[in-house]
Design an enzyme around this catalytic site. Sequence first.
Site, mmCIF file in Angstrom:
data_model
loop_
_atom_site.group_PDB
_atom_site.id
_atom_site.type_symbol
_atom_site.label_atom_id
_atom_site.label_comp_id
_atom_site.label_asym_id
_atom_site.label_seq_id
_atom_site.Cartn_x
_atom_site.Cartn_y
_atom_site.Cartn_z
ATOM 1 C CB CYS A 1 -25.019 -22.478 69.590
ATOM 2 S SG CYS A 1 -25.742 -23.399 68.619
ATOM 3 C CG HIS B 1 -22.480 -26.911 69.957
ATOM 4 N ND1 HIS B 1 -23.268 -25.838 69.042
ATOM 5 C CD2 HIS B 1 -21.014 -26.701 69.371
ATOM 6 C CE1 HIS B 1 -22.357 -25.309 68.366
ATOM 7 N NE2 HIS B 1 -21.138 -25.607 68.478
ATOM 8 C CG ASN C 1 -26.365 -25.500 53.161
ATOM 9 O OD1 ASN C 1 -26.223 -26.112 52.408
ATOM 10 N ND2 ASN C 1 -27.221 -24.675 53.780
ATOM 11 N N GLY D 1 -22.358 -22.844 52.293
ATOM 12 C CA GLY D 1 -23.719 -22.065 52.631
ATOM 13 C C GLY D 1 -23.965 -22.339 53.819
ATOM 14 C CG HIS E 1 -26.074 -26.961 66.853
ATOM 15 N ND1 HIS E 1 -26.219 -26.685 68.069
ATOM 16 C CD2 HIS E 1 -26.824 -27.973 66.464
ATOM 17 C CE1 HIS E 1 -26.629 -27.803 68.710
ATOM 18 N NE2 HIS E 1 -26.910 -28.646 67.678
ATOM 19 C CG HIS F 1 -28.657 -27.328 60.745
ATOM 20 N ND1 HIS F 1 -27.452 -26.542 60.946
ATOM 21 C CD2 HIS F 1 -28.890 -26.649 59.202
ATOM 22 C CE1 HIS F 1 -27.274 -25.613 60.179
ATOM 23 N NE2 HIS F 1 -28.372 -25.644 59.017
ATOM 24 C CG HIS G 1 -31.573 -27.290 55.348
ATOM 25 N ND1 HIS G 1 -32.169 -26.093 55.563
ATOM 26 C CD2 HIS G 1 -30.234 -27.106 55.758
ATOM 27 C CE1 HIS G 1 -31.342 -25.250 55.900
ATOM 28 N NE2 HIS G 1 -30.172 -25.843 56.156
HETATM 29 P P1 5GP Z 1 -27.511 -23.115 57.187
HETATM 30 O O1 5GP Z 1 -27.491 -22.241 55.877
HETATM 31 O O2 5GP Z 1 -26.871 -22.978 58.353
HETATM 32 O O3 5GP Z 1 -27.622 -24.583 56.264
HETATM 33 O O4 5GP Z 1 -29.105 -22.886 57.479
HETATM 34 C C1 5GP Z 1 -29.500 -22.548 58.759
HETATM 35 C C2 5GP Z 1 -31.043 -22.482 58.647
HETATM 36 O O5 5GP Z 1 -31.721 -22.113 59.811
HETATM 37 C C3 5GP Z 1 -31.461 -21.423 57.653
HETATM 38 O O6 5GP Z 1 -32.521 -21.931 56.673
HETATM 39 C C4 5GP Z 1 -32.426 -20.409 58.576
HETATM 40 O O7 5GP Z 1 -33.629 -20.092 58.083
HETATM 41 C C5 5GP Z 1 -32.704 -21.266 59.936
HETATM 42 N N1 5GP Z 1 -32.731 -20.440 60.929
HETATM 43 C C6 5GP Z 1 -31.740 -19.639 61.538
HETATM 44 N N2 5GP Z 1 -32.223 -19.110 62.686
HETATM 45 C C7 5GP Z 1 -33.329 -19.642 63.148
HETATM 46 C C8 5GP Z 1 -34.248 -19.611 64.094
HETATM 47 O O8 5GP Z 1 -34.147 -19.136 64.926
HETATM 48 N N3 5GP Z 1 -35.338 -20.545 64.285
HETATM 49 C C9 5GP Z 1 -35.738 -21.456 63.179
HETATM 50 N N4 5GP Z 1 -36.622 -22.214 63.166
HETATM 51 N N5 5GP Z 1 -34.906 -21.453 62.009
HETATM 52 C C10 5GP Z 1 -33.643 -20.750 62.087
HETATM 53 ZN ZN ZN Z 2 -25.096 -25.297 69.526
#
Ligand code: 5GP
Ligand code: ZN
Length: 111
Positions: A4, A46, A85, A91, A96, A98, A100
């Site tokens: 992850c 996680h 998301n 989306g 894991h 998070h 935004h």
């Molecule tokens: P999700 O679409 O899962 O809600 O958002 C994942 C977010 O993680 C995306 O906006 C993507 O740009 C960000 N992301 C993916 N890999 C990395 C990484 O290695 N480092 C950072 N700082 N952001 C990441």
């Molecule tokens: Zn994780």
Amino acid sequence: MTDCIFCKIASGAIPSKKIYEDDEVIAFHDIHPIAPVHFLIVPKLHVAGLSDCAPEHGQLLGKLLLLAPRLAAEQGLDGFRTMINTGRSGGQEVFHLHIHVFGGGVSLPKV
Ligand code: 5GP
Ligand code: ZN
């Protein structure tokens, strides 16, 4: 070692532009920002996503949310948008949990 990406960032195995860390949470700038300020608030535990949370995660979820206005203010935002998301059709790309947080200098579309 898990595969992850956010676990790896949380453990320090992969670098990030970190803006906050404590024993349970890390926050760092998104690698592909969609606004002038765009960071992610991530539990070190996680959990794949919001659909995988249970009542026992309530305190942690509250902590993640309460960090949003504090960190947004520290980043100079007077207003911001939060987004979680959930699931592939929601989306989500990184499985894991998070949050935004983004804003700054742009007028966000009404949703
Ligand atoms: P999700 O679409 O899962 O809600 O958002 C994942 C977010 O993680 C995306 O906006 C993507 O740009 C960000 N992301 C993916 N890999 C990395 C990484 O290695 N480092 C950072 N700082 N952001 C990441
Ligand atoms: Zn994780």
